[in-house]
Scaffold this motif. Sequence first.
Motif, PDB file in Angstrom:
ATOM      1  N   GLU A 117      43.769  46.683  55.197  1.00 48.85           N
ATOM      2  CA  GLU A 117      44.869  45.711  55.386  1.00 48.85           C
ATOM      3  C   GLU A 117      44.407  44.307  55.013  1.00 48.85           C
ATOM      4  O   GLU A 117      45.105  43.559  54.326  1.00 48.85           O
ATOM      5  N   LYS A 118      43.204  43.961  55.480  1.00 47.76           N
ATOM      6  CA  LYS A 118      42.666  42.620  55.196  1.00 47.76           C
ATOM      7  C   LYS A 118      42.454  42.423  53.695  1.00 47.76           C
ATOM      8  O   LYS A 118      42.777  41.373  53.137  1.00 47.76           O
ATOM      9  N   LEU A 119      41.910  43.449  53.051  1.00 44.29           N
ATOM     10  CA  LEU A 119      41.631  43.323  51.619  1.00 44.29           C
ATOM     11  C   LEU A 119      42.925  43.214  50.817  1.00 44.29           C
ATOM     12  O   LEU A 119      43.028  42.408  49.883  1.00 44.29           O
ATOM     13  N   LYS A 120      43.911  44.021  51.202  1.00 42.48           N
ATOM     14  CA  LYS A 120      45.200  43.974  50.489  1.00 42.48           C
ATOM     15  C   LYS A 120      45.820  42.589  50.618  1.00 42.48           C
ATOM     16  O   LYS A 120      46.360  42.034  49.659  1.00 42.48           O
ATOM     17  N   ALA A 121      45.738  42.027  51.826  1.00 43.55           N
ATOM     18  CA  ALA A 121      46.302  40.694  52.049  1.00 43.55           C
ATOM     19  C   ALA A 121      45.605  39.661  51.158  1.00 43.55           C
ATOM     20  O   ALA A 121      46.235  38.743  50.623  1.00 43.55           O
ATOM     21  N   ARG A 122      44.294  39.812  51.003  1.00 43.08           N
ATOM     22  CA  ARG A 122      43.529  38.878  50.171  1.00 43.08           C
ATOM     23  C   ARG A 122      43.850  39.026  48.687  1.00 43.08           C
ATOM     24  O   ARG A 122      43.846  38.066  47.934  1.00 43.08           O
ATOM     25  N   PHE A 123      44.045  40.293  48.273  1.00 42.93           N
ATOM     26  CA  PHE A 123      44.228  40.576  46.840  1.00 42.93           C
ATOM     27  C   PHE A 123      45.653  40.227  46.405  1.00 42.93           C
ATOM     28  O   PHE A 123      45.937  40.092  45.223  1.00 42.93           O
ATOM     29  N   ARG A 124      46.542  40.099  47.395  1.00 45.09           N
ATOM     30  CA  ARG A 124      47.967  39.821  47.158  1.00 45.09           C
ATOM     31  C   ARG A 124      48.521  40.808  46.136  1.00 45.09           C
ATOM     32  O   ARG A 124      48.335  42.014  46.291  1.00 45.09           O
ATOM     33  N   ASN A 125      49.138  40.315  45.086  1.00 44.42           N
ATOM     34  CA  ASN A 125      49.661  41.267  44.105  1.00 44.42           C
ATOM     35  C   ASN A 125      48.804  41.299  42.849  1.00 44.42           C
ATOM     36  O   ASN A 125      49.289  41.394  41.746  1.00 44.42           O
ATOM     37  N   GLY A 126      47.502  41.192  43.072  1.00 48.03           N
ATOM     38  CA  GLY A 126      46.573  41.198  41.942  1.00 48.03           C
ATOM     39  C   GLY A 126      46.736  42.447  41.092  1.00 48.03           C
ATOM     40  O   GLY A 126      47.174  43.493  41.588  1.00 48.03           O
ATOM     41  N   LYS A 127      46.417  42.312  39.815  1.00 45.19           N
ATOM     42  CA  LYS A 127      46.582  43.469  38.909  1.00 45.19           C
ATOM     43  C   LYS A 127      45.243  44.113  38.577  1.00 45.19           C
ATOM     44  O   LYS A 127      45.157  45.318  38.426  1.00 45.19           O
ATOM     45  N   ARG A 128      44.218  43.288  38.407  1.00 41.89           N
ATOM     46  CA  ARG A 128      42.923  43.843  37.981  1.00 41.89           C
ATOM     47  C   ARG A 128      41.882  43.555  39.050  1.00 41.89           C
ATOM     48  O   ARG A 128      41.660  42.407  39.438  1.00 41.89           O
ATOM     49  N   LEU A 129      41.213  44.633  39.507  1.00 35.28           N
ATOM     50  CA  LEU A 129      40.244  44.535  40.586  1.00 35.28           C
ATOM     51  C   LEU A 129      38.843  44.872  40.061  1.00 35.28           C
ATOM     52  O   LEU A 129      38.610  45.965  39.533  1.00 35.28           O
ATOM     53  N   GLY A 130      37.914  43.954  40.219  1.00 39.58           N
ATOM     54  CA  GLY A 130      36.537  44.193  39.769  1.00 39.58           C
ATOM     55  C   GLY A 130      35.757  45.009  40.788  1.00 39.58           C
ATOM     56  O   GLY A 130      35.820  44.729  41.980  1.00 39.58           O
ATOM     57  N   ILE A 131      35.052  46.026  40.318  1.00 44.30           N
ATOM     58  CA  ILE A 131      34.119  46.777  41.181  1.00 44.30           C
ATOM     59  C   ILE A 131      32.820  47.027  40.405  1.00 44.30           C
ATOM     60  O   ILE A 131      32.778  46.893  39.186  1.00 44.30           O
ATOM     61  N   GLU A 132      31.776  47.403  41.145  1.00 43.34           N
ATOM     62  CA  GLU A 132      30.457  47.670  40.529  1.00 43.34           C
ATOM     63  C   GLU A 132      30.385  49.145  40.147  1.00 43.34           C
ATOM     64  O   GLU A 132      29.875  49.965  40.906  1.00 43.34           O
TER      65      GLU A 132
END
Lengths: 398, 398
Positions: free
Chosen positions: B89-104
């Motif tokens: 929930e916290k991460l979704k709130a931070r990402f808002r409606n972002g389209k591209r998410l960086g991961i390792e």
Amino acid sequence: MHPLPKIPKEEIESRLGRFQDFLQQAGIDGALITQNIDLYYLTGTMQNGVLFVPSSGEPCLYVKKSVERAKFEASVAVEEMGRFKELGEKLKARFRNGKRLGIEMDVLPYGLAMRYLRFFPEAEPVDISFSLRQQRAVKSSYEIEQLKEAAKMVHQVIESLPKMIRPGVSELELAANIEYQLRKMGNYGLYRMRAYNQELVLGMVASGAAAATPTYFDGPAGGLGLSTAHPQGASRKILAVGEPILVDISSVWEGYIVDQTRLVVIGDLEKDLEQAYQVARQILKEVEQMGKPGVAWQDLYLRACEMVKEEGLEKHFMGYCADQARFLGHGVGLELDELPVLAKGFDQPLEEGMVIAIEPKFTFPQRGVVGIENTYLVTKNGLEAITFASEEIIRLDL
Amino acid sequence: MHPLPKIPKEEIESRLGRFQDFLQQAGIDGALITQNIDLYYLTGTMQNGVLFVPSSGEPCLYVKKSVERAKFEASVAVEEMGRFKELGEKLKARFRNGKRLGIEMDVLPYGLAMRYLRFFPEAEPVDISFSLRQQRAVKSSYEIEQLKEAAKMVHQVIESLPKMIRPGVSELELAANIEYQLRKMGNYGLYRMRAYNQELVLGMVASGAAAATPTYFDGPAGGLGLSTAHPQGASRKILAVGEPILVDISSVWEGYIVDQTRLVVIGDLEKDLEQAYQVARQILKEVEQMGKPGVAWQDLYLRACEMVKEEGLEKHFMGYCADQARFLGHGVGLELDELPVLAKGFDQPLEEGMVIAIEPKFTFPQRGVVGIENTYLVTKNGLEAITFASEEIIRLDL
């Protein structure tokens, strides 16, 4: 090619047979094994490659480097991996029209997994890690032999602790001396862990307040460590009179790890710490009696929690308050964090041949960590300790 | 909470700023950082947690254990992680409606990645590892200071090699003595590597035929090792007169690793091995002259390959034949296998502040490995060696 002992061929055949039985029962058509420890366990070699295990028929190890060494060490067919695309063709041919493909979801990196899965666009990926780890939790007589050799090494260190510990020596010097002694006996010096981001150097050799410093490590003792970049285990703190000195150390023989903890004090411990240590010993004695084939993993932890509650030590058990680890013990073998896990939620039964490090410990902020740990073999009659040092506190004169 | 030095706050702010610049330029709305080394680099703490970095605005570190220690050490906002669902929930709130998410993608395990990605069903996962590693390849003055401290440690060991080496000592004893000396100086004892399945204990302390035994390790020297479960580096082989004794060792200070190799011989080396060593030195001198900001990473490797060809040593360069490693050097820092990679296909330019271990070596089956290695800082005027021992073969009397 070289004179190192190899895992007996029958041992590898038996391991692969059991793994294929599991694949068949689970309706998995084949598994792609990539992690170095799983590869070693199923083939006898730790060279750079991937192993394809069909649910029936011959497995094949595709090796990048060193093909020569892998061919010499492995008890399975070895082929050169070739380019990645060629590997894909070979794997597809082996998998035929399989529907479910086993992979190690807990360790295989996402990027690499996606590359492999592109070879099998029709297949459903299935996690085989927990089942393979369950298989690995039950040790063969060959494996128990190696673990007993490792236990002899760690025992020699425990015996020589009185010569190494005195006021003015730092945790770091003590750790260095222990590592040096172990290394000369043939210790590998690296304690493999499966969990993401977990690592260990020797164990937790830590005293007083430094030992009680909380860490990211998923275990009961923390340790100040040497820096914010090495935030666990031994620090530069000087050993002092009257504080608990925790010597939680591992040793490795032919890849197999044993884990043991003893407590040392120069002079006398304060009474409540001494009492907490005796509670840890009582817990150990209690679960030693309980641990038999058929008993649920979690039962040992839950019983320990009851005893801890009776003593009013809940806040201190396996770490302090928010930083508590929620288990009593863990399997050991080729990895330090094997199954079984003695923790709530694990209702699987103990089985003959499992090897478990059981480590009741209590943390007192600013004062230290007290506790004890043995590694046990589950036999049909119950737990048999593989580590065998005296369980008394090691008391040194001032 | 504890007395360990922390990474300066301005250092962390500058790192995060550069990383956010990259995210913006690449059109990535936010990145989820999970690996312990990346976490440490971007926050100053290595506690168990995940860091969310939005392309602009405040990053937040969600910590599982130890929250207390993370709050003390980190130079970013720290929150308790809570249950996995709450984290979502916290991460979704931070990402808002972002389209591209960086991961390792190179380190994050598949299973864990899938659990995180389920929080963002609309987002496209993007690999940020290579870019973050490129950023990390360029060291700050704080980082260079730590690397220079590590270099002093390894230098002391090189200086004392003549006291440790004589016929009859085993590779294992020599490694144990080196490790002991380093450890007492505050060496961590674990050399972190990013690549899947790669691990290292100290380095490659290996002699004669044992050194030439091929391994899975992605480097020029292999080593027989202690067992098929520890198939690299030091073995139980006894050091002998007239054979090359390779001492390829690393040291760690505040997390930063330096890498160096020197060659030792008791008595005299055979002429062709001696010549190959001199070729390795000439390659090092040549690339020392070439290495400047703006020069492509691969150019140093390709020039080395030319020189090797002129000497007719192609089969022996960086391993033997099929088991050759195809690079000349690698970045070092918080990990041993950092960027830049001096290898074919990498046409990225060297930049001021990069730190590179360059290690031309030649393998002769059944006879040994000869070569040399220094760690260099790329300055605006060219390469400056951080390691500083004499580059002559260390010749010991019989």
